[in-house]
Design a protein around this motif. Structure first.
Motif, PDB file in Angstrom:
ATOM      1  N   VAL A   1       0.850  -1.198   0.000  1.00 27.58           N
ATOM      2  CA  VAL A   1       0.000   0.000   0.000  1.00 27.58           C
ATOM      3  C   VAL A   1       0.884   1.245   0.000  1.00 27.58           C
ATOM      4  O   VAL A   1       0.595   2.227  -0.696  1.00 27.58           O
ATOM      5  CB  VAL A   1      -0.941   0.003   1.224  1.00 27.58           C
ATOM      6  N   ILE A   2       1.970   1.194   0.766  1.00 30.22           N
ATOM      7  CA  ILE A   2       2.919   2.308   0.782  1.00 30.22           C
ATOM      8  C   ILE A   2       3.543   2.491  -0.597  1.00 30.22           C
ATOM      9  O   ILE A   2       3.692   3.622  -1.086  1.00 30.22           O
ATOM     10  CB  ILE A   2       4.019   2.073   1.842  1.00 30.22           C
ATOM     11  N   VAL A   3       3.906   1.373  -1.236  1.00 32.15           N
ATOM     12  CA  VAL A   3       4.463   1.435  -2.590  1.00 32.15           C
ATOM     13  C   VAL A   3       3.454   2.056  -3.548  1.00 32.15           C
ATOM     14  O   VAL A   3       3.801   2.914  -4.380  1.00 32.15           O
ATOM     15  CB  VAL A   3       4.863   0.021  -3.078  1.00 32.15           C
ATOM     16  N   ALA A   4       2.199   1.646  -3.431  1.00 33.04           N
ATOM     17  CA  ALA A   4       1.150   2.194  -4.296  1.00 33.04           C
ATOM     18  C   ALA A   4       0.984   3.695  -4.078  1.00 33.04           C
ATOM     19  O   ALA A   4       0.776   4.454  -5.034  1.00 33.04           O
ATOM     20  CB  ALA A   4      -0.171   1.472  -4.035  1.00 33.04           C
ATOM     21  N   LEU A   5       1.097   4.135  -2.825  1.00 31.53           N
ATOM     22  CA  LEU A   5       1.002   5.567  -2.525  1.00 31.53           C
ATOM     23  C   LEU A   5       2.145   6.337  -3.186  1.00 31.53           C
ATOM     24  O   LEU A   5       1.946   7.431  -3.725  1.00 31.53           O
ATOM     25  CB  LEU A   5       1.033   5.787  -1.014  1.00 31.53           C
ATOM     26  N   ILE A   6       3.333   5.762  -3.153  1.00 35.09           N
ATOM     27  CA  ILE A   6       4.495   6.422  -3.760  1.00 35.09           C
ATOM     28  C   ILE A   6       4.287   6.600  -5.262  1.00 35.09           C
ATOM     29  O   ILE A   6       4.606   7.647  -5.835  1.00 35.09           O
ATOM     30  CB  ILE A   6       5.775   5.608  -3.482  1.00 35.09           C
ATOM     31  N   TYR A   7       3.719   5.590  -5.901  1.00 34.60           N
ATOM     32  CA  TYR A   7       3.521   5.640  -7.345  1.00 34.60           C
ATOM     33  C   TYR A   7       2.331   6.507  -7.762  1.00 34.60           C
ATOM     34  O   TYR A   7       2.348   7.142  -8.807  1.00 34.60           O
ATOM     35  CB  TYR A   7       3.315   4.233  -7.902  1.00 34.60           C
ATOM     36  N   HIS A   8       1.287   6.503  -6.923  1.00 33.58           N
ATOM     37  CA  HIS A   8       0.028   7.096  -7.377  1.00 33.58           C
ATOM     38  C   HIS A   8      -0.421   8.337  -6.603  1.00 33.58           C
ATOM     39  O   HIS A   8      -1.100   9.186  -7.168  1.00 33.58           O
ATOM     40  CB  HIS A   8      -1.103   6.054  -7.308  1.00 33.58           C
ATOM     41  N   SER A   9      -0.088   8.451  -5.310  1.00 32.03           N
ATOM     42  CA  SER A   9      -0.733   9.512  -4.518  1.00 32.03           C
ATOM     43  C   SER A   9       0.171  10.126  -3.467  1.00 32.03           C
ATOM     44  O   SER A   9      -0.299  10.538  -2.404  1.00 32.03           O
ATOM     45  CB  SER A   9      -1.981   8.941  -3.816  1.00 32.03           C
ATOM     46  N   GLN A  10       1.455  10.215  -3.722  1.00 28.33           N
ATOM     47  CA  GLN A  10       2.355  10.721  -2.687  1.00 28.33           C
ATOM     48  C   GLN A  10       2.121  12.189  -2.348  1.00 28.33           C
ATOM     49  O   GLN A  10       2.518  12.657  -1.289  1.00 28.33           O
ATOM     50  CB  GLN A  10       3.822  10.500  -3.100  1.00 28.33           C
ATOM     51  N   ASN A  11       1.471  12.929  -3.241  1.00 26.73           N
ATOM     52  CA  ASN A  11       1.261  14.364  -3.014  1.00 26.73           C
ATOM     53  C   ASN A  11      -0.113  14.689  -2.436  1.00 26.73           C
ATOM     54  O   ASN A  11      -0.440  15.845  -2.219  1.00 26.73           O
ATOM     55  CB  ASN A  11       1.453  15.137  -4.326  1.00 26.73           C
ATOM     56  N   ASP A  12      -0.913  13.660  -2.202  1.00 30.76           N
ATOM     57  CA  ASP A  12      -2.262  13.865  -1.676  1.00 30.76           C
ATOM     58  C   ASP A  12      -2.308  13.363  -0.236  1.00 30.76           C
ATOM     59  O   ASP A  12      -2.294  12.152   0.009  1.00 30.76           O
ATOM     60  CB  ASP A  12      -3.283  13.122  -2.547  1.00 30.76           C
ATOM     61  N   PHE A  13      -2.368  14.282   0.713  1.00 27.49           N
ATOM     62  CA  PHE A  13      -2.318  13.899   2.133  1.00 27.49           C
ATOM     63  C   PHE A  13      -3.502  13.020   2.526  1.00 27.49           C
ATOM     64  O   PHE A  13      -3.357  12.094   3.328  1.00 27.49           O
ATOM     65  CB  PHE A  13      -2.290  15.159   3.003  1.00 27.49           C
ATOM     66  N   LYS A  14      -4.667  13.281   1.944  1.00 29.31           N
ATOM     67  CA  LYS A  14      -5.847  12.468   2.265  1.00 29.31           C
ATOM     68  C   LYS A  14      -5.632  11.013   1.877  1.00 29.31           C
ATOM     69  O   LYS A  14      -6.011  10.094   2.601  1.00 29.31           O
ATOM     70  CB  LYS A  14      -7.081  13.030   1.541  1.00 29.31           C
ATOM     71  N   ASN A  15      -5.008  10.792   0.739  1.00 27.17           N
ATOM     72  CA  ASN A  15      -4.751   9.426   0.293  1.00 27.17           C
ATOM     73  C   ASN A  15      -3.756   8.706   1.205  1.00 27.17           C
ATOM     74  O   ASN A  15      -3.821   7.491   1.361  1.00 27.17           O
ATOM     75  CB  ASN A  15      -4.228   9.420  -1.141  1.00 27.17           C
ATOM     76  N   VAL A  16      -2.839   9.462   1.804  1.00 28.46           N
ATOM     77  CA  VAL A  16      -1.873   8.868   2.728  1.00 28.46           C
ATOM     78  C   VAL A  16      -2.557   8.396   4.001  1.00 28.46           C
ATOM     79  O   VAL A  16      -2.214   7.351   4.568  1.00 28.46           O
ATOM     80  CB  VAL A  16      -0.753   9.880   3.060  1.00 28.46           C
ATOM     81  N   ILE A  17      -3.555   9.132   4.446  1.00 26.76           N
ATOM     82  CA  ILE A  17      -4.260   8.805   5.691  1.00 26.76           C
ATOM     83  C   ILE A  17      -5.220   7.636   5.499  1.00 26.76           C
ATOM     84  O   ILE A  17      -5.390   6.792   6.393  1.00 26.76           O
ATOM     85  CB  ILE A  17      -5.038  10.042   6.198  1.00 26.76           C
ATOM     86  N   ILE A  18      -5.835   7.536   4.339  1.00 27.51           N
ATOM     87  CA  ILE A  18      -6.915   6.571   4.096  1.00 27.51           C
ATOM     88  C   ILE A  18      -6.531   5.126   4.396  1.00 27.51           C
ATOM     89  O   ILE A  18      -7.308   4.396   5.041  1.00 27.51           O
ATOM     90  CB  ILE A  18      -7.451   6.732   2.662  1.00 27.51           C
ATOM     91  N   PRO A  19      -5.364   4.607   3.976  1.00 27.99           N
ATOM     92  CA  PRO A  19      -5.026   3.214   4.289  1.00 27.99           C
ATOM     93  C   PRO A  19      -4.994   2.917   5.793  1.00 27.99           C
ATOM     94  O   PRO A  19      -5.407   1.838   6.226  1.00 27.99           O
ATOM     95  CB  PRO A  19      -3.630   3.039   3.664  1.00 27.99           C
ATOM     96  N   PHE A  20      -4.535   3.894   6.577  1.00 27.33           N
ATOM     97  CA  PHE A  20      -4.494   3.702   8.024  1.00 27.33           C
ATOM     98  C   PHE A  20      -5.906   3.703   8.609  1.00 27.33           C
ATOM     99  O   PHE A  20      -6.165   3.033   9.614  1.00 27.33           O
ATOM    100  CB  PHE A  20      -3.627   4.780   8.670  1.00 27.33           C
ATOM    101  N   VAL A  21      -6.808   4.430   7.969  1.00 26.17           N
ATOM    102  CA  VAL A  21      -8.220   4.387   8.371  1.00 26.17           C
ATOM    103  C   VAL A  21      -8.781   2.996   8.099  1.00 26.17           C
ATOM    104  O   VAL A  21      -9.570   2.458   8.890  1.00 26.17           O
ATOM    105  CB  VAL A  21      -9.033   5.461   7.616  1.00 26.17           C
ATOM    106  N   GLY A  22      -8.364   2.398   6.981  1.00 23.14           N
ATOM    107  CA  GLY A  22      -8.812   1.047   6.650  1.00 23.14           C
ATOM    108  C   GLY A  22      -8.379   0.041   7.699  1.00 23.14           C
ATOM    109  O   GLY A  22      -9.176  -0.812   8.124  1.00 23.14           O
ATOM    110  N   ILE A  23      -7.137   0.127   8.148  1.00 25.50           N
ATOM    111  CA  ILE A  23      -6.652  -0.775   9.195  1.00 25.50           C
ATOM    112  C   ILE A  23      -7.375  -0.513  10.510  1.00 25.50           C
ATOM    113  O   ILE A  23      -7.766  -1.444  11.220  1.00 25.50           O
ATOM    114  CB  ILE A  23      -5.127  -0.605   9.373  1.00 25.50           C
ATOM    115  N   ALA A  24      -7.575   0.767  10.843  1.00 20.47           N
ATOM    116  CA  ALA A  24      -8.277   1.124  12.077  1.00 20.47           C
ATOM    117  C   ALA A  24      -9.706   0.593  12.064  1.00 20.47           C
ATOM    118  O   ALA A  24     -10.236   0.173  13.103  1.00 20.47           O
ATOM    119  CB  ALA A  24      -8.268   2.638  12.255  1.00 20.47           C
ATOM    120  N   THR A  25     -10.339   0.595  10.903  1.00 19.49           N
ATOM    121  CA  THR A  25     -11.708   0.091  10.783  1.00 19.49           C
ATOM    122  C   THR A  25     -11.782  -1.384  11.159  1.00 19.49           C
ATOM    123  O   THR A  25     -12.690  -1.817  11.892  1.00 19.49           O
ATOM    124  CB  THR A  25     -12.222   0.277   9.342  1.00 19.49           C
ATOM    125  N   VAL A  26     -10.818  -2.164  10.672  1.00 31.13           N
ATOM    126  CA  VAL A  26     -10.789  -3.595  11.000  1.00 31.13           C
ATOM    127  C   VAL A  26     -10.554  -3.784  12.496  1.00 31.13           C
ATOM    128  O   VAL A  26     -11.186  -4.643  13.130  1.00 31.13           O
ATOM    129  CB  VAL A  26      -9.680  -4.315  10.196  1.00 31.13           C
TER     130      VAL A  26
END
Length: 305
Positions: free
Chosen positions: A144-169
């Motif tokens: 997921v971190i690799v995907a962020l580097i390739y696709h969304s490293q400049n979008d802070f919201k996208n950086v936070i979202i994966p951690f929200v996914g883990i927190a949800t579980v």
């Protein structure tokens, strides 16, 4: 001959692989299939998951144009089950691998630039669910971190979202424990045992299988990385994610507490795609057949040792 059969993506190829896996499964799980009702139902559930993994791999490959319209990926996938049939006996590993594949499906499809936030959330969510069944699957969160580097490293919201996914579980796990067991966290929720004891591999059968498996994997991975610069710019991040997934899968197997071969199940999907891409670029037909023959003959020879 075998590679010629799977050189085109046809429904009959899926049927061939499905029948092959069913035969393997019956041989491997014979005692469970025909014992008591609970064991039989569990065995059929394992078989259903295994067949769905084949379908999911075929769907991911076709949907994202990862191969040139062939069935080499599911062919390799099926042959890997033949080499390590014990991968079909561990229900927790099968479920964990299923959720990792669902996560990879979302990460690979990020190249479309559609619903990026939803895909990042889903990927992290499925990896966290996978970790509930097999803790070391959490290492795939690095993808997921690799995907962020390739696709969304400049979008802070996208950086936070994966951690929200883990927190949800994690929150869902807390709720489940409170409702069912009247406690927040149970010691069995995250079994974190690891082992670097490889004495279980110290047999002629294991040495042969892993020599062929890793020789093929390293050989094809080298060629895979060499051809990445020539890939379609849009799909290149997806190919890198597949390569990194294969490396993480090996790391998971290295730290796995139980060393019986089933721990390499996570390697099957990325290795199948890497092998498919390699077979595509080979011009000598006999060399293609050699690689496939190795995967077919190795489990047969190992039975004679």
């Amino acid at each position: 001959m075998i590679t010629s059969i799977f050189s085109k993506s046809k429904p009959i190829n899926f049927v061939i692989i499905a029948l092959y896996i069913i035969l393997l499964f019956v041989i491997t799980n014979y005692t469970f299939l025909f014992s008591d009702l609970n064991s039989s139902l569990t065995a059929f559930f394992k078989l259903g998951i295994t067949l769905f993994l084949v379908f999911l791999l075929d769907f991911i490959v076709a949907k994202n144009n990862l191969t040139q319209g062939n069935s080499y990926a599911i062919m390799t996938f099926g042959l890997l089950f033949g080499m390590l049939p014990q991968t079909m006996t561990n229900l927790d590993l099968l479920l964990s691998n299923l959720f990792v594949l669902l996560a990879l499906r979302r990460l690979i499809s990020l190249h479309s630039k559609l619903s990026v936030k939803k895909k990042l959330f889903d990927a992290a969510f499925w990896i966290a669910v996978a970790a509930l069944f097999y803790f070391w699957a959490i290492l795939f969160f690095a993808l997921v971190i690799v995907a962020l580097i390739y696709h969304s490293q400049n979008d802070f919201k996208n950086v936070i979202i994966p951690f929200v996914g883990i927190a949800t579980v994690f929150v869902l796990l807390l709720v489940y424990n409170i409702v069912i067991y009247d406690e927040f966290i149970r010691s069995s929720d995250f079994i974190r045992y690891a082992s670097l004891d490889f004495t279980a591999y110290n047999s002629k059968e294991s040495i042969l299988k892993f020599t062929v498996l890793f020789s093929s994997f390293i050989w094809t991975l080298i060629y895979y990385f060499r051809t990445l610069p020539d890939k379609n710019k849009k799909l290149k991040p997806s190919y890198f994610i597949i390569a990194y997934a294969s490396i993480i899968a090996v790391l998971v197997a290295i730290v796995a507490p139980l060393k019986d071969g089933s721990e390499y199940l996570f390697l099957f999907m990325p290795f199948s795609i890497i092998m498919a891409k390699y077979i595509e670029i080979i011009t000598e037909r006999w060399f293609k057949e050699v690689f496939v023959a190795l995967l077919i003959l190795t489990p047969i020879i190992s039975l004679l040792l």
